[in-house]
Motif scaffolding. Sequence first.
Motif, PDB file in Angstrom:
ATOM      1  N   ARG A 177       0.848  -1.191   0.000  1.00 32.29           N
ATOM      2  CA  ARG A 177       0.000   0.000   0.000  1.00 32.29           C
ATOM      3  C   ARG A 177       0.884   1.242   0.000  1.00 32.29           C
ATOM      4  NH1 ARG A 177      -3.677  -2.296   4.699  1.00 32.29           N
ATOM      5  NH2 ARG A 177      -1.713  -3.408   4.989  1.00 32.29           N
ATOM      6  N   VAL A 178       0.601   2.158  -0.908  1.00 30.60           N
ATOM      7  CA  VAL A 178       1.416   3.356  -1.076  1.00 30.60           C
ATOM      8  C   VAL A 178       0.538   4.574  -0.761  1.00 30.60           C
ATOM      9  CG1 VAL A 178       2.712   4.705  -2.780  1.00 30.60           C
ATOM     10  CG2 VAL A 178       2.789   2.205  -2.846  1.00 30.60           C
ATOM     11  N   PRO A 179       1.090   5.542  -0.012  1.00 28.73           N
ATOM     12  CA  PRO A 179       0.269   6.716   0.331  1.00 28.73           C
ATOM     13  C   PRO A 179      -0.253   7.427  -0.924  1.00 28.73           C
ATOM     14  CG  PRO A 179       2.294   6.707   1.619  1.00 28.73           C
ATOM     15  CD  PRO A 179       2.427   5.607   0.607  1.00 28.73           C
ATOM     16  N   ALA A 180      -1.342   8.174  -0.762  1.00 32.58           N
ATOM     17  CA  ALA A 180      -1.938   8.938  -1.854  1.00 32.58           C
ATOM     18  C   ALA A 180      -0.849   9.737  -2.567  1.00 32.58           C
ATOM     19  CB  ALA A 180      -3.012   9.876  -1.302  1.00 32.58           C
ATOM     20  N   ARG A 222     -17.443   2.612  -1.253  1.00 26.98           N
ATOM     21  CA  ARG A 222     -18.322   1.952  -2.215  1.00 26.98           C
ATOM     22  C   ARG A 222     -17.560   1.634  -3.511  1.00 26.98           C
ATOM     23  NH1 ARG A 222     -20.142   0.783   1.438  1.00 26.98           N
ATOM     24  NH2 ARG A 222     -22.210   0.986   2.357  1.00 26.98           N
ATOM     25  N   ALA A 223     -16.220   1.807  -3.438  1.00 28.42           N
ATOM     26  CA  ALA A 223     -15.346   1.453  -4.547  1.00 28.42           C
ATOM     27  C   ALA A 223     -14.074   0.876  -3.926  1.00 28.42           C
ATOM     28  CB  ALA A 223     -15.043   2.695  -5.373  1.00 28.42           C
ATOM     29  N   PRO A 224     -13.299   0.112  -4.719  1.00 24.04           N
ATOM     30  CA  PRO A 224     -12.108  -0.521  -4.130  1.00 24.04           C
ATOM     31  C   PRO A 224     -11.031   0.490  -3.726  1.00 24.04           C
ATOM     32  CG  PRO A 224     -12.661  -1.498  -6.271  1.00 24.04           C
ATOM     33  CD  PRO A 224     -13.525  -0.310  -6.111  1.00 24.04           C
ATOM     34  N   LEU A 225     -11.052   1.662  -4.351  1.00 21.65           N
ATOM     35  CA  LEU A 225     -10.085   2.700  -3.983  1.00 21.65           C
ATOM     36  C   LEU A 225     -10.860   3.967  -3.655  1.00 21.65           C
ATOM     37  CD1 LEU A 225      -7.576   2.095  -6.899  1.00 21.65           C
ATOM     38  CD2 LEU A 225      -7.093   1.655  -4.484  1.00 21.65           C
ATOM     39  N   GLU A 226     -10.294   4.771  -2.758  1.00 19.06           N
ATOM     40  CA  GLU A 226     -10.956   6.030  -2.415  1.00 19.06           C
ATOM     41  C   GLU A 226     -10.379   7.164  -3.257  1.00 19.06           C
ATOM     42  OE1 GLU A 226     -13.451   6.993   0.229  1.00 19.06           O
ATOM     43  OE2 GLU A 226     -13.869   4.912  -0.321  1.00 19.06           O
ATOM     44  N   CYS A 227     -11.187   8.169  -3.521  1.00 17.09           N
ATOM     45  CA  CYS A 227     -10.687   9.355  -4.216  1.00 17.09           C
ATOM     46  C   CYS A 227      -9.643  10.046  -3.348  1.00 17.09           C
ATOM     47  CB  CYS A 227     -11.828  10.327  -4.495  1.00 17.09           C
ATOM     48  SG  CYS A 227     -12.885   9.773  -5.834  1.00 17.09           S
ATOM     49  N   VAL A 229      -5.541   2.719   2.180  1.00 17.97           N
ATOM     50  CA  VAL A 229      -6.321   2.849   0.952  1.00 17.97           C
ATOM     51  C   VAL A 229      -7.502   3.792   1.200  1.00 17.97           C
ATOM     52  CG1 VAL A 229      -7.817   1.546  -0.615  1.00 17.97           C
ATOM     53  CG2 VAL A 229      -5.573   0.637   0.013  1.00 17.97           C
ATOM     54  N   SER A 230      -7.972   3.821   2.448  1.00 21.13           N
ATOM     55  CA  SER A 230      -9.137   4.648   2.766  1.00 21.13           C
ATOM     56  C   SER A 230      -8.851   6.144   2.708  1.00 21.13           C
ATOM     57  CB  SER A 230      -9.672   4.281   4.150  1.00 21.13           C
ATOM     58  OG  SER A 230      -8.681   4.511   5.118  1.00 21.13           O
ATOM     59  N   GLY A 254      -7.024   7.447   0.119  1.00 21.73           N
ATOM     60  CA  GLY A 254      -6.572   7.742  -1.248  1.00 21.73           C
ATOM     61  C   GLY A 254      -5.308   7.014  -1.658  1.00 21.73           C
ATOM     62  N   GLY A 255      -4.813   6.122  -0.806  1.00 26.68           N
ATOM     63  CA  GLY A 255      -3.589   5.386  -1.132  1.00 26.68           C
ATOM     64  C   GLY A 255      -3.798   4.438  -2.301  1.00 26.68           C
ATOM     65  N   ASP A 256      -2.676   3.994  -2.889  1.00 19.60           N
ATOM     66  CA  ASP A 256      -2.735   3.034  -3.982  1.00 19.60           C
ATOM     67  C   ASP A 256      -2.519   1.630  -3.433  1.00 19.60           C
ATOM     68  OD1 ASP A 256      -2.983   5.126  -5.734  1.00 19.60           O
ATOM     69  OD2 ASP A 256      -0.855   5.148  -6.295  1.00 19.60           O
ATOM     70  N   SER A 257      -3.209   0.660  -4.013  1.00 18.87           N
ATOM     71  CA  SER A 257      -2.998  -0.740  -3.630  1.00 18.87           C
ATOM     72  C   SER A 257      -2.295  -1.424  -4.788  1.00 18.87           C
ATOM     73  CB  SER A 257      -4.344  -1.394  -3.346  1.00 18.87           C
ATOM     74  OG  SER A 257      -5.222  -1.174  -4.426  1.00 18.87           O
ATOM     75  N   ILE A 258      -1.146  -1.992  -4.497  1.00 20.55           N
ATOM     76  CA  ILE A 258      -0.333  -2.575  -5.566  1.00 20.55           C
ATOM     77  C   ILE A 258      -0.133  -4.057  -5.296  1.00 20.55           C
ATOM     78  CG2 ILE A 258       1.936  -2.489  -6.683  1.00 20.55           C
ATOM     79  CD1 ILE A 258       1.936   0.538  -5.874  1.00 20.55           C
ATOM     80  N   ASP A 259      -0.679  -4.863  -6.152  1.00 25.11           N
ATOM     81  CA  ASP A 259      -0.553  -6.308  -5.969  1.00 25.11           C
ATOM     82  C   ASP A 259       0.855  -6.760  -6.367  1.00 25.11           C
ATOM     83  OD1 ASP A 259      -2.114  -9.054  -5.703  1.00 25.11           O
ATOM     84  OD2 ASP A 259      -0.751  -9.199  -7.409  1.00 25.11           O
ATOM     85  N   VAL A 260       1.531  -7.470  -5.446  1.00 29.39           N
ATOM     86  CA  VAL A 260       2.889  -7.946  -5.720  1.00 29.39           C
ATOM     87  C   VAL A 260       2.981  -9.457  -5.467  1.00 29.39           C
ATOM     88  CG1 VAL A 260       4.019  -5.735  -5.252  1.00 29.39           C
ATOM     89  CG2 VAL A 260       3.594  -7.298  -3.366  1.00 29.39           C
ATOM     90  N   THR A 261       1.841 -10.111  -5.518  1.00 28.52           N
ATOM     91  CA  THR A 261       1.779 -11.534  -5.160  1.00 28.52           C
ATOM     92  C   THR A 261       2.814 -12.374  -5.910  1.00 28.52           C
ATOM     93  OG1 THR A 261      -0.590 -11.175  -4.970  1.00 28.52           O
ATOM     94  CG2 THR A 261       0.170 -13.450  -4.842  1.00 28.52           C
ATOM     95  N   ASP A 262       2.885 -12.159  -7.204  1.00 30.80           N
ATOM     96  CA  ASP A 262       3.690 -13.075  -8.006  1.00 30.80           C
ATOM     97  C   ASP A 262       5.183 -12.810  -7.907  1.00 30.80           C
ATOM     98  OD1 ASP A 262       1.399 -14.336  -8.743  1.00 30.80           O
ATOM     99  OD2 ASP A 262       1.087 -13.060 -10.507  1.00 30.80           O
TER     100      ASP A 262
END
Lengths: 757, 757
Positions: free
Chosen positions: A590-593, A621-626, A662-663, A665-673
Amino acid sequence: MDYRALLLEGNVQPFLWKARYGIERESQRVTEAGQLVATDHPKALGNRTYHPYIQTDFAETQVELITPVCQSIPELFRYLAAIHDVCYRSLEDKEMLWPLSMPPRLPQKEEEIRLAKLEKFEDVLYRRYLAKTYGRRKQMMSGIHFNFEFGDELLQRMFAQQTEEKDYQQFKTDVYLKVTRNYLSYRWFITYLFGASPLSEPNFFVGAAGPKEPVRSLRNSSFGYKNHDDVQVRYDTLPHYLEDLQQMVEDGKLSEEKEFYSSVRLRGGKKVSDLEQVGIHYIELRNLDLNPFAPYGISEEQVAFLHLYLLFLLVKEEVTDEKAIKKGSLKNNVVSLEHPLQESAYQEEAKALFAELKTFIQTTRMDVSEELLEQVQQAIEDPTKTLAGRWYQQAKQQTQAKEATAIGKSYEQKAWEKPYQLAGFRSMELSTQILLFDAIQKGLSVNVLDEEDQFVQLSAQEHVEYVKNANMTSKDTYIAPLIMANKTVTKKVLAQAGFVVPSGGEYESEEQALAAFHEYSDHGFVVKPKTTNYGLGISIFKDTPAFADFREAVRIAFAEDTAILIEEFLPGTEYRFFVIDGQVKAILLRVPANVVGDGVHSIAELVAEKNNDPLRGTNHRAPLECIQLGDLEKLMLKEQGYTPTAVPEEGVTVYLRENSNVSTGGDSIDVTDEFPEDYKELAISAVAALGAVISGIDLIIPDKNQPASNPGAYGIIEANFNPAMHMHVFPYSGAGQRLTMDVLKLLFPERIKEIGQ
Amino acid sequence: MDYRALLLEGNVQPFLWKARYGIERESQRVTEAGQLVATDHPKALGNRTYHPYIQTDFAETQVELITPVCQSIPELFRYLAAIHDVCYRSLEDKEMLWPLSMPPRLPQKEEEIRLAKLEKFEDVLYRRYLAKTYGRRKQMMSGIHFNFEFGDELLQRMFAQQTEEKDYQQFKTDVYLKVTRNYLSYRWFITYLFGASPLSEPNFFVGAAGPKEPVRSLRNSSFGYKNHDDVQVRYDTLPHYLEDLQQMVEDGKLSEEKEFYSSVRLRGGKKVSDLEQVGIHYIELRNLDLNPFAPYGISEEQVAFLHLYLLFLLVKEEVTDEKAIKKGSLKNNVVSLEHPLQESAYQEEAKALFAELKTFIQTTRMDVSEELLEQVQQAIEDPTKTLAGRWYQQAKQQTQAKEATAIGKSYEQKAWEKPYQLAGFRSMELSTQILLFDAIQKGLSVNVLDEEDQFVQLSAQEHVEYVKNANMTSKDTYIAPLIMANKTVTKKVLAQAGFVVPSGGEYESEEQALAAFHEYSDHGFVVKPKTTNYGLGISIFKDTPAFADFREAVRIAFAEDTAILIEEFLPGTEYRFFVIDGQVKAILLRVPANVVGDGVHSIAELVAEKNNDPLRGTNHRAPLECIQLGDLEKLMLKEQGYTPTAVPEEGVTVYLRENSNVSTGGDSIDVTDEFPEDYKELAISAVAALGAVISGIDLIIPDKNQPASNPGAYGIIEANFNPAMHMHVFPYSGAGQRLTMDVLKLLFPERIKEIGQ
């Protein structure tokens, strides 16, 4: 029986609007160009043998969407909405539903209409029989089947108010028989209002002539799909009805009882023959055309009107003439074949019927929408206001096919607008919406037990599971989440098992905490409330602070809780590992806005642009906040020497927040692989040490390319017992991980074996 | 090594009071008359083979109470208190612990001193060997073994401040060796202060003369129990120490290494031979007499002083003379044999030592209780203030035996005063206190992970279980308690499974609820908040109320929650069924606060009398609450035509409350045994339908003698996911049901098979 008097009893009246409803909606799958598809029933829907909501009807292209039994009209439409959403988003690419009862252009060769590929051979045989008896083309018409049951509260109270009939089951059967007889006599009124199949498309009538002019309802007319004329039954008593049906099967007029396609079917038990034992439980109206103006083929107003109409028909005096039903059918055929813009031959009769209905409403003081009554009134007076009239007018603008294609496309687009939401359940948490989507898609029965509490019941035949907040299930023990809910206990358990956790202590008073200052004075540390969440009251000191700053941090933490923790500060990057059933299924950074400059746009413009992402919204109501540009963000910009109007250079990342939630305005970055296996093993074994099956465990890792076994390679910050899933399913960047399907797989391994299926 | 300089380093100082402690306290079981018991080790304590807290020492009559390793002095004493409480309350009737190091009157025949009946044959053999080598009588002395380990935070920081020694393990070993040498040299000072065995009882000295005069410490003197004089080891290095020990075993001077009874034992690893590998981890002081004035044989002040003294001995310069230790032992013997009221021969030396200690405190700025220092100072100046002096004076008043018996009895009575509490853990919830009592009694290891949160860890060897609030465990699933926490969901699940629950609805606004009034107007009903507990905001209408009263009830309920329930009123008596692991283990009837008249006393007097019951207390620290005579109770009396001064007739029950909650003074009446099986089966299957293993399920039953299958025989009101247990264990009347033991049986079936054992 004087049903009118019974309905007027004081303790009966509050229950007039109580009923149970169910809808089956058939529809042809078409391409976005409006042509019948060549594909099979969507694979994403799993095995259709047991699917409770999405089935195939006669043809492989013809889906049937089925709601469960619902206790109210809003509930009925929430299920209709959800099942439609799931159906649309499970279709192959560029497929959609045809919004009309009359099918789109059919193949020239009848054999090219493909029968539904069902598993059970008897189902296939039956369709072959129908194809042979009635022709495949007629079977391609679609409609609404409306199942209606008077509320038990209502019938019980009516029953209690009379003495004529001693047996409740017989009382109920009599109620439904009367309603059925009257409905058959007066269904022409419904055909007038709601008939909506004025025109056919090419290759529907082949070898037989269709009507020369547009009509109100091809489907309800003699051109529609119906039994042969010699199929007739009596509705005066249930034994007569059953006797007649049986006789016709014996005479070979019907292949079996379910081939009897009346406008009303009497229902009770699983098979027709059960009716004799259990009596009539509800009736099924089968004469409703798809309403092209309603996304789900029928509107809430139509359902409310039908409920009202059936109640009215219960009290309406019957024409004792034994041919009344036959007459009703003839009338219905006349109305069906009238031109959609032409006044009906029965307009005056319709007006009288409506006046009687209004009197009924006044007498019973039922709460009926004025608007609904106004609409019906207008439609009676002006045929262009009927569904058939409206649709015929619209179809004339270009062609019916083009209009139907356009309208079908608009419904399809609506379903894809917010693919992370589930229509009908939008007030629930996102993770629960996604879970319900997946459950409906895979054919699990879904029952929302408590909407506000995110409590759902899922089932596959006899196997029932309960889920709260999308991943609180029977697969975890009671104690594991309680361990995770308590930061001190979590750390103790992990430390005992040999995992690295930040050292530190718990303090129950400011005095106690302040006295411990010197114990922490040789490294950075974090001061935080013991139990509250969402990052409130946390102070991070990367180096030893001045005592005054420490005191302030202690004060802030105690403002949130009665106990606080002081913990060694662990430098590094924080990752969320989502562990389920002994596997890491997602890793998120998770990265800050932030915005990235392009040397042209201002920060405010970049924020606005980034907020355009359909994944961003407000109020969870969305996966990311404004991203906001409030005081906190402006202060943060100021500290970096920016204002919102500043134009950052190309490639420069400007942060608007310190925290990475994320709540905010942060970014969520998937790094699973891209994560090495040893860290995944570490997360899995830490979650196992906590005794948990599902956990979102947060690790601080300075450098993920160093082995996890190195000293200082990691530290475990906390473990979450109800970790959010939506941010993994719809991340800002990187692959989406459909964790909700993993939860279902855990709960119903017999149904969901591969996530892709 | 300049330990003084290391201790004075700024980042070392905050950790001077950090240490780990453990205590073993031996004691003879005696009758209330002060005679050695003839009974075996108490059966209630289970199998002593694995008991971590309560063991037998040399003799069957000699219990050994063992604390776990503790991180602080308060923690040490909480365990001492708890283990003593459990021991006292597990003894056979009329047994207690002898408070002195010197045993009570011994049998005339030595063989009548019974060796401990241990399971392992090697343990029995060892005791036989000891009996033969030293005689059984001497083995009957009891004492305190005090295990002490400097805090790792302290040693680590000291180690980091020096460069002389590179190896941390060696550094630690050196620390403990120096402390040990100095302790052996200066232990006479401890004997002077804390020696407490001035007199023996009959048959201790048989065949050998004892001292003619009272002394300070028989146990520490040459009359005590010690190795033969030729048993001597070197303490300069660990290899020497181990080499000497091994040599003596080889020479047959010791049967094995553990026979070496020094005043200080070096500890590390499980066996003496492990020391070579792991170094010294802690030391065990073995020269402490039981302090008869301390209920647990040693006081917190003594432990604090020993900690301080050991730290002081670490910095105190050593007499380099290699015979210093030998000299120390001789001095100790002198001090041991001095008359308890006589000034010591080493009084001046003691004063100098104490002055040096005070300087040490000043230099290190350690936080030491002024009172403690004052006490020590006084004892140095005035031998009547030493423990030996004080006890000898008291013993002279009658006889030592009588005084010891009286003091032993007072400790025993204290342990029985509130048998529903567990000393040391009284701030925890009662159910948790009782559970911890049972766990300690049955030899489960107990670790309180979070006191305020009622979070404990229990273990039996490798098997670990966590328990919160006494019955939240791994045996229940995550979802079952969440189902029970939600009244609406509970009702839906139970109704689906065919159980009778009150009908009704959930409402999210006052408007919605008020509109539903007419649906409830033909029977009594209950209005209640959806989620809050403790009976707040509930209105019960046994018959249909006026609309205004209904509106008020809705308002009151919404004041407690955002959603309310309206439920059909079920008439009858409410019973709480406690179900665990598919069995009903307790059934409780709760009756509102009441008194029963005797025609003599006023209501106020009857209340006061009823409140005298030791089971009644305040603030949930007793199984029953005191009955109040506040406004609510007075109003209730007034409505019945009473005032608090009124004298009710004999046999008349006067209720002071409407609600039956135990928390407002109600009575708890156990009716487990008188309940018909069919209701028990019903409760069991309802709890199974909820998927729960532990639940307190509340049934309304109009007449328990009617079959449960009768219509209207019962209704299920709610199910509790963390049901209180203390009210079942200690009910107002009826049999107590030890549900806490059932919980332990569920968690540790391998340990607890029969509740009685």
